[in-house]
Every structure is written in C-alpha cells, then in structure tokens.
Enzyme design. Sequence first.
Site, PDB file in Angstrom:
ATOM      1  N   GLU A 100       0.903  -1.247   0.083  1.00  0.00           N
ATOM      2  CA  GLU A 100       0.008  -0.100  -0.263  1.00  0.00           C
ATOM      3  C   GLU A 100       0.760   1.393   0.004  1.00  0.00           C
ATOM      4  O   GLU A 100       0.298   2.229  -0.583  1.00  0.00           O
ATOM      5  CB  GLU A 100      -1.184  -0.159   1.251  1.00  0.00           C
ATOM      6  N   SER A 380     -38.851 -22.067 -26.328  1.00  0.00           N
ATOM      7  CA  SER A 380     -40.131 -21.374 -26.722  1.00  0.00           C
ATOM      8  C   SER A 380     -40.415 -20.258 -26.036  1.00  0.00           C
ATOM      9  O   SER A 380     -41.371 -19.490 -26.286  1.00  0.00           O
ATOM     10  CB  SER A 380     -41.069 -22.525 -26.586  1.00  0.00           C
TER      11      SER A 380
END
Length: 856
Positions: A100, A380
């Site tokens: 960091e 469908s």
Amino acid sequence: MATKAKKKVRKKKNNLLMIAVGFAVFLILSVIGGYFSLLYAGDRMIAENEQKLKDLKTEPTVIYDKNGEEMTSLIRQKNREYKPISEMPKILINAFLAVEDKRFFEHKGVDMIRIGGAIINDIKKGSLAEGGSTITQQLARNVFLTLDQTFWRKTKEMSIAIGLERRYSKDQILEMYLNRVYLGEGEFGVEDASNYYFGHSVSDERFTIAKAAMLAAIPKAPTTYSPFNNPEKAKLRRDTVIRLMYEQGIITESQKNEAQAEPLPTEPTEVAGASLKKGYRAFFDHMVEEAEVKYGVTEEELYRGGWQVYTTFDPKVQDAMIEEYANAKNFPKDGPKRGVESAMIVVDAKNGGIAGMMGGRNYAAKGFNYASDMKRQPGSSLKPLAVYAPAIDSDSKWGPNSSLSNKRQSFNGYEPRNYNNKYSDSVSMNRALIDSLNVPAVWLLNEIGVQTGIDYLQKFGIELAPEDRNLAIALGGLSKGTSPLKMAQAYTAFANGGIMSEAHTITKIENKSEGVVREYEGKQTEVLKPRAAWAVHTMLERAVQEGTGKAARISGRRVAGKTGTTQSIAGDSSVNKDAWFVGYTPEYVGAVWMGFDPEDKQHLMRQGSSLTAQMFSKVLAAGLKGVKASDFVRPDGVADQQQEEETAQPLQLAADLTLDNNQLKVVLSWIGGAPDYTYDVYRIKPNGERELIVAGWKDTTFIDTLDQPNEYRYVVVPRNARGEEQTPSPITPINSQSLENLIRAGEEQHEDGNTQEPNPDGTGSDNGDGTPQFPPNFGGGNGNQGTNGGQPGGQNPNGGQGNPGNQGTPGNAGEVPPDIANPGNGPSGSSNGNQQPTPPADGGQQPGNSTGTNGG
C-alpha cells in the site's frame, strides 16, 4: 537614430524581465499561499471532525423492504476490537506497507513520486487505473470525506493527509489506519478481519506471513479479493503481496515459497456484517452491487454505516420461494454427483422492482447468481419476444387470428419440426402459440424477416451474438442464451401495455448525516404499441388456460405466460437440457429455470417445463396470499381482440407406459379439441370390447393404473358444451418406449430406474403431488431446434465459467442439429436476405452445436 532604437529595445527587455519576475513572484506566492491554504483547510477539517478518529461506532446501515420494514442492518451487534499497534505483529505492518505505501516513513502524507508514477501509468493505459494514494490519504478519505467523486475531493484528501502527518506520529497514523481499513465481508480493521477469516487474533502465534499478506491483499478490491468470494483471484493477489515482501527484503525466499504454498482460509458458517434470513442472500448481494453501480455507494461505505436503503423486496414472495425451493419434490431427480440447478426471479409487473430472487438451489454468499448472471437458451419462451410481438407490432396485417403455415417444409435447408410431428396446411397464430408449435413460428419469422426479430429482441434487452442472425432464434436457439432476470424484465411489456420496466432493487438510498439522498429514476421503455402488447397478452393468457402452460394456473387468479425447453446434447430426444416458464399475474412477472449444470450422460433431466410452471404457480399463489385478485387491464384505446371461432382440431392421443412405485401406469395425453370440451376415456381390451374408465374428464391428461400387464388400446371421445359426442381420437396402442428409455437411463447411472411420470414438456416426472402430466412425445417433444456456438460446460459457483463441455469450435457458427437441418435438402442459403443455419454435412451432431430447443 541607432542610439534611440537601442534604448527602446533595452527598455522593452527590462519591461519583459519585470513582467517575468512579477509572474514568478506571483506564482511562488500562489504556491506558498495554496500550500498554506491546504494546511489550513486540512487542519480545520481535522479539528471539526476529530471525534471521527476517536469514535469508530456509527449508526448502522439499515435495509428496508417494500413495506418500509427493516430487512437487515449491516453493522454487527458487537463492539469492534481496536488493536494497539504495539500488539500487532511486525510482519502484518510490513505486509501492508509493502503493497500500500512502501515509502510511508519517507513522505509527509502525500507521495509525489507515487502520484507521478500513477499519472504516467494512467497515460500509458489510457485510463484512470492508478490511484497513487498513500496510507495517510486512505485514512483521510475513509474517515473524513463523503461520496463526491470530484477533483476537490482529491484536493481535500491531500490537505487532510498533510494535516494528519503534522498532528500525529507515523505509528499513530498506522494504528488508526489498520483499525479502520475495510477488509471485505463487512469487516473493518485487521483484528476483526483476522478473527473472521482465520478464527484467531493477529497477535496469535498461528498468525503467519501468508495470513498477513492475505489481509494486506484485500483493500484494493474487497469484494474481488475476498478469499470466500473469489478464492482464485484472492490467492493470486495474496501471492503478489508475498512476492513484493520478498523483493523488498522483508522475508527470505524460503519464507516466500512456504507462504505461497499455504492454503486460503475456508468460509465461516455465519454471514458477517448482516443478520440475513436464510435465502435472502442472492437479493441482498444483487442490491449491494446495484448500490455501487447505479448510485456510487460502495459495499465498504454501506458497511461503514449511516445509510438507509429502501428496496423493492417483498418478504412474502421471497419466503414462498424459500419454502418451495426447500422441497425436493419440486425438482427433477438428482444425478449421482449433483442435483438439478434452478433459479427464479419475481419482479413488479408495473415498475420492474425485484420482489424476490433465488440465485440457485444452494446459492453461496457473493457466489454465481443463476437468476442474473446465467446465460442459457430460453427455448420457446422466446417465441413471443422474437416472433409474435414483432410481427403484430410491425405490421397491422398480423394478429392472433392470422393464418400461419403449418406445413412440413424446408427453409433453404433449415427444417424445423413440431414436437408431435403433426402438421396441417395452416393454423391460427393463437393456436400456434397456445400449443407451442415450431413450424408456424419459424415460418412467421421468415415472413417478417430475421432482422425484424433481432431488432425487437434488442429492444427487449435480450443480447444476441453475430451468429444468432438466423431463423433458429424463433425457437429460442441462441448461441449464448439469456438469464431469468432478462426474460422477466422483457415480459413486463406484455403485462404493462407495451412498456418494459427495468428490473431494479433500490428505490431510494440516503445518508442523512452526509446530506446524500439518491432516488431511483424509473427507466421504462415503450417497446411495443399497446395494441400489439395486448394481443400477445391475450394469447399468453390462453396458453396458460388451455395450452402448454396449464401447470402455471393459480386458483382464483389471472395468469399468462409461456413455457420453454431446450433439448439435451448428451441424451436422446426425451431429455431436456433447460426448462423454463416465464409468466405473470396482474401484480408480478416471474421467470423460472431448471437444468443440470453442467449436463452430461450421468446428469440428464427427463422432466420439462411443467415443473417450472408449477414452481411459478406455487410461489405466486403463496406470495400473493391475502392480496385481492385483480384483472389484467386492457390499455386505453385498444379494442378487445375478437377471437375467431376456431375449428376444433382432431384429437391426437398418446398412451405411454411408465412405472411408479413398482406399479405399471399408462399416461394418456392428447391435444386438439376445444376449450369447452369434456372427454370420455375408454380402454379397448384385446377382444375389442370398450371399457369406460372415466367420463366428463376436463383435463387433457389421464393416468390409467394397470393391475397386470395387458395389451390395451385406448380411445378418447370428446363432447361439446351441450354434451354432444364429437369425433373421437384414433385408437392408440400403448407405447412402451418411454419406460424403456427410463430403465436404460437408470442402468447407465447404476440406479434403480426413474419411476417418475412424464410431464407436459416431453420428459417423465411426477411432480410429487400426483398431478398427471404429459408423456415424452408431447409438449416438449423432440423438435431439437437450436444453434451452435457452444454452451459452457458449467457455470462456476464462484462466478466464472466452468470447463467447456461440447463447446463449439471456430468456424461452426450457425450450425444446428440434424433434427432441424436435414442434410441433402439443398444448400444452406438465405431466405428474405436472412442468414440460415448451416446443416451438418454428415447428418451427425456437430461438436460445435449447442443445445437445441423443444416445443415446450
């Protein structure tokens, strides 16, 4: 003259010099002034909000349901453990510094070297990927700043960081940061996160280099790098941190290798940060994601507290889903290694608000959500979206009473089949949709043009691939597929006069202490004219009343919808890969999907969309209990569609032998007739004698239990509303093929045999409540329509795709199984300028073919 000229030049130079000096002084004073302004602003913000550094407790974030009742809160009801830096292991501190802020002890709150590097990287990548924030800046942002993503926020962040460095020591800043950093899963601070992920304190002797690196890996993207959410990505990130620690001389090479070999933690039994009721997690995770994507409120900010989130969640609907999904009888039989997967979503028919969601039968927190992330062929259930609605909306000559071709035919090599292999010269659009016939749907799409169908599917929000430009889309044969969420969202147009409503979970999100209020701005799109939407709706309602969607009926309520199935590529024509039902009441639209994931020869679903339709019926019946039943509202200015008197179709009867609890049964099922018919069912004994076994039967299925094996034949005699006898069905012998298929499948799986009864979509299942259902060659059939392109072998529970199974090879786009594109019927060409599916050259199933679609 020369002297005067020289004096003028010298004077001009002096003037320019004075201007330059003045500008330089001004610039220096501005920089100095700006710097001191930054210091002043930072000191002032710290002084005004210093209590935030001392007090970690805040009001919880509360999530409300659609009724304004609390669904959950996002801060655990316990005090967080504040860990002094003197009790933190050095390896933990060094892990965070390594990834960091490696120059933490060198800068004064802002690392200009890092910011410069970030800018250069952003320029190279053409994006704003690099942040360049120091640990001090991150602390400033997390504690003091609101959500405004502006230049001034970054300026404030830097000024506060400089102020913090002047006011506190490096160790104090590190201590505050490590106790406030968000580490995913609702956890803030290294001590709480260590207890959550590893089950012990950071000061415990079991705390290792790998665990320190794991915690340090998370802040960059807490959701992405949570070891419980994305183990693979989390390990890669953790191992990167370990490598950085080695490169910076913090650990030795042997320590690096040992740490990288250490396994990740396993997921704990309880959910952190929120007391969620079991079964609510899929909706919750979807809501958290929506908060960030649409409103800019991150998961971290929600967990920090102080927010009120108002959602569309309906606990009655969700509880009904949970109860039905807990009942194994609502699903096809499990395979030897896994059960059938399923997903369901229910959205408000008017505004698209998501009322409930099941992301899978065993959805894991932040896992793969089958309701929203899955892509499977819809079969469908896509016909209304791809064919019937586009036809009626784009040309007034088409309507429910229009005559469509139902002849067996080839469309330049593409030869769709009806599930029952029955054909006629013509059929009304109404009847074609109600009975889910395939040929009329393909014929109609060919008439209006594939591009028209594609244009409307895109309006409905259904994503297509380039290889989907063919007639197979009429039957839901998409190369990649779609999700229940997208299907439910699209169907809102039929329930709402042609207006499609965006599916969403949040209506309002606010943080009163920060002065932030953001409300949902309804996104509604007119995709159909009201006339067309109502016309399709009337057909979908009849499909539930008398067609393939009968299992979705709800006593006392109006229901409309459409079934869908896709055929297996691992089994024979009696096996379905996917089963769907998408339907709606006046209040809610629901979409249900079931299927093995992945499908293989040991995991074949011999049931179809009757089960998905039944799930819809059961969930909506319970979810709407106590809500007054209402009617569908015809849009203003739309005349009621006059139904033409339909000629009753001749009965077509099937008699399929099956086995249930070691007892032989014949499942009789028929199509044709008229909605007001009743039926007398007869056995015909070997000697020709007729034996009446039921009279006045109103359904179109009946189960005849046999005391002993007999070579019976059957006939069904219809009667009209006046009781007059009509043309009987053909005399039909017993078909034992479906039972043989079940026995053979059972032998392949080393099981006792599937004793479930057939269902309406062509695959056997008793739904657990004794409801009779259609046999394998009805409703779901063996039309086998589809396209290729390869379905993934399985959806990874962690959100990725599984190993490819039967995945398409390059160059095979558009191919379809031989059942619908018969070799030798002419070259693949185009009709109406549309690209047609290419038939396989050898008449066999091509490796690139994805699942086809059945008639359901």
